[in-house]
Scaffold this motif. Structure first.
Motif, PDB file in Angstrom:
ATOM      1  N   ASP A  36       0.846  -1.190   0.000  1.00  0.00           N
ATOM      2  CA  ASP A  36       0.000   0.000   0.000  1.00  0.00           C
ATOM      3  C   ASP A  36       0.888   1.248   0.000  1.00  0.00           C
ATOM      4  O   ASP A  36       1.795   1.368   0.831  1.00  0.00           O
ATOM      5  CB  ASP A  36      -0.888  -0.035   1.249  1.00  0.00           C
ATOM      6  CG  ASP A  36      -1.813   1.163   1.337  1.00  0.00           C
ATOM      7  OD1 ASP A  36      -2.167   1.716   0.269  1.00  0.00           O
ATOM      8  OD2 ASP A  36      -2.183   1.538   2.462  1.00  0.00           O
ATOM      9  N   THR A  44       0.503   4.139   1.072  1.00  0.00           N
ATOM     10  CA  THR A  44       0.463   4.965   2.286  1.00  0.00           C
ATOM     11  C   THR A  44       1.071   4.250   3.490  1.00  0.00           C
ATOM     12  O   THR A  44       1.144   4.821   4.575  1.00  0.00           O
ATOM     13  CB  THR A  44      -0.997   5.341   2.616  1.00  0.00           C
ATOM     14  OG1 THR A  44      -1.760   4.144   2.813  1.00  0.00           O
ATOM     15  CG2 THR A  44      -1.603   6.171   1.493  1.00  0.00           C
ATOM     16  N   ARG A  45       1.522   3.046   3.292  1.00  0.00           N
ATOM     17  CA  ARG A  45       2.104   2.264   4.380  1.00  0.00           C
ATOM     18  C   ARG A  45       3.422   2.870   4.837  1.00  0.00           C
ATOM     19  O   ARG A  45       4.206   3.384   4.037  1.00  0.00           O
ATOM     20  CB  ARG A  45       2.324   0.833   3.895  1.00  0.00           C
ATOM     21  CG  ARG A  45       2.869  -0.090   4.941  1.00  0.00           C
ATOM     22  CD  ARG A  45       2.988  -1.484   4.371  1.00  0.00           C
ATOM     23  NE  ARG A  45       3.616  -2.363   5.341  1.00  0.00           N
ATOM     24  CZ  ARG A  45       3.845  -3.645   5.140  1.00  0.00           C
ATOM     25  NH1 ARG A  45       3.483  -4.189   3.997  1.00  0.00           N
ATOM     26  NH2 ARG A  45       4.416  -4.361   6.054  1.00  0.00           N
ATOM     27  N   LYS A  46       3.676   2.802   6.152  1.00  0.00           N
ATOM     28  CA  LYS A  46       4.937   3.315   6.693  1.00  0.00           C
ATOM     29  C   LYS A  46       6.078   2.399   6.273  1.00  0.00           C
ATOM     30  O   LYS A  46       5.923   1.184   6.200  1.00  0.00           O
ATOM     31  CB  LYS A  46       4.908   3.315   8.235  1.00  0.00           C
ATOM     32  CG  LYS A  46       4.249   4.498   8.837  1.00  0.00           C
ATOM     33  CD  LYS A  46       4.583   4.639  10.307  1.00  0.00           C
ATOM     34  CE  LYS A  46       4.082   3.484  11.151  1.00  0.00           C
ATOM     35  NZ  LYS A  46       4.230   3.746  12.589  1.00  0.00           N
ATOM     36  N   THR A  96       6.930   6.952   3.696  1.00  0.00           N
ATOM     37  CA  THR A  96       5.882   6.091   3.167  1.00  0.00           C
ATOM     38  C   THR A  96       6.446   5.343   1.966  1.00  0.00           C
ATOM     39  O   THR A  96       7.478   5.722   1.400  1.00  0.00           O
ATOM     40  CB  THR A  96       4.649   6.905   2.722  1.00  0.00           C
ATOM     41  OG1 THR A  96       5.038   7.796   1.698  1.00  0.00           O
ATOM     42  CG2 THR A  96       4.020   7.655   3.883  1.00  0.00           C
ATOM     43  N   LYS A 121       5.344   5.145  -1.045  1.00  0.00           N
ATOM     44  CA  LYS A 121       5.353   5.919  -2.300  1.00  0.00           C
ATOM     45  C   LYS A 121       6.524   6.904  -2.358  1.00  0.00           C
ATOM     46  O   LYS A 121       6.958   7.273  -3.440  1.00  0.00           O
ATOM     47  CB  LYS A 121       4.029   6.649  -2.514  1.00  0.00           C
ATOM     48  CG  LYS A 121       3.773   7.789  -1.569  1.00  0.00           C
ATOM     49  CD  LYS A 121       2.460   8.478  -1.895  1.00  0.00           C
ATOM     50  CE  LYS A 121       2.235   9.630  -0.926  1.00  0.00           C
ATOM     51  NZ  LYS A 121       0.977  10.299  -1.175  1.00  0.00           N
ATOM     52  N   GLU A 122       7.074   7.318  -1.211  1.00  0.00           N
ATOM     53  CA  GLU A 122       8.241   8.210  -1.206  1.00  0.00           C
ATOM     54  C   GLU A 122       9.536   7.444  -1.427  1.00  0.00           C
ATOM     55  O   GLU A 122      10.475   7.959  -2.041  1.00  0.00           O
ATOM     56  CB  GLU A 122       8.325   8.955   0.132  1.00  0.00           C
ATOM     57  CG  GLU A 122       7.194   9.915   0.390  1.00  0.00           C
ATOM     58  CD  GLU A 122       7.211  10.462   1.804  1.00  0.00           C
ATOM     59  OE1 GLU A 122       7.868   9.854   2.676  1.00  0.00           O
ATOM     60  OE2 GLU A 122       6.572  11.496   2.036  1.00  0.00           O
TER      61      GLU A 122
END
Length: 93
Positions: free
Chosen positions: A4, A6-8, A21, A23-24
């Motif tokens: 996901d 947005t997952r850490k 996250t 995505k980063e």
């Protein structure tokens, strides 16, 4: 990639664990992977070039490793005690 966005996720940056996250972090990891692949290919080409250079240098200066036969002269048998000789290069004191 399947996680996901947005997952850490945690990443080590200069010896410090940093929270981001997915995505980063994912684009940076993919970029690093591509760079590592390119560097590996480059180093492989350099290794092959140095190997050829070393072979040429050895041929040019007639350098042979210990125990390596001279390709121009076949190994002599008999008087010098070749591979079939009794002593086989062993010294006994």
């Amino acid at each position: 990639r399947e996680a996901d966005p947005t997952r850490k996720c945690f990443r080590m940056v200069g010896g410090v664990l940093v929270e981001h996250t997915v995505k980063e972090v994912l684009p940076a990891l993919e970029s690093n992977r591509e760079q590592i692949t390119k560097i590996t290919e480059s180093l492989s080409r350099q290794l092959q070039a140095k190997g050829r250079e070393l072979s040429e240098f050895r041929e040019q200066h007639n350098i042979r490793l210990v125990g390596e036969e001279d390709p121009k002269h076949p190994p002599k048998e008999g008087a010098e005690g070749g591979a079939k000789g009794g002593s086989a290069g062993v010294l006994v004191s």
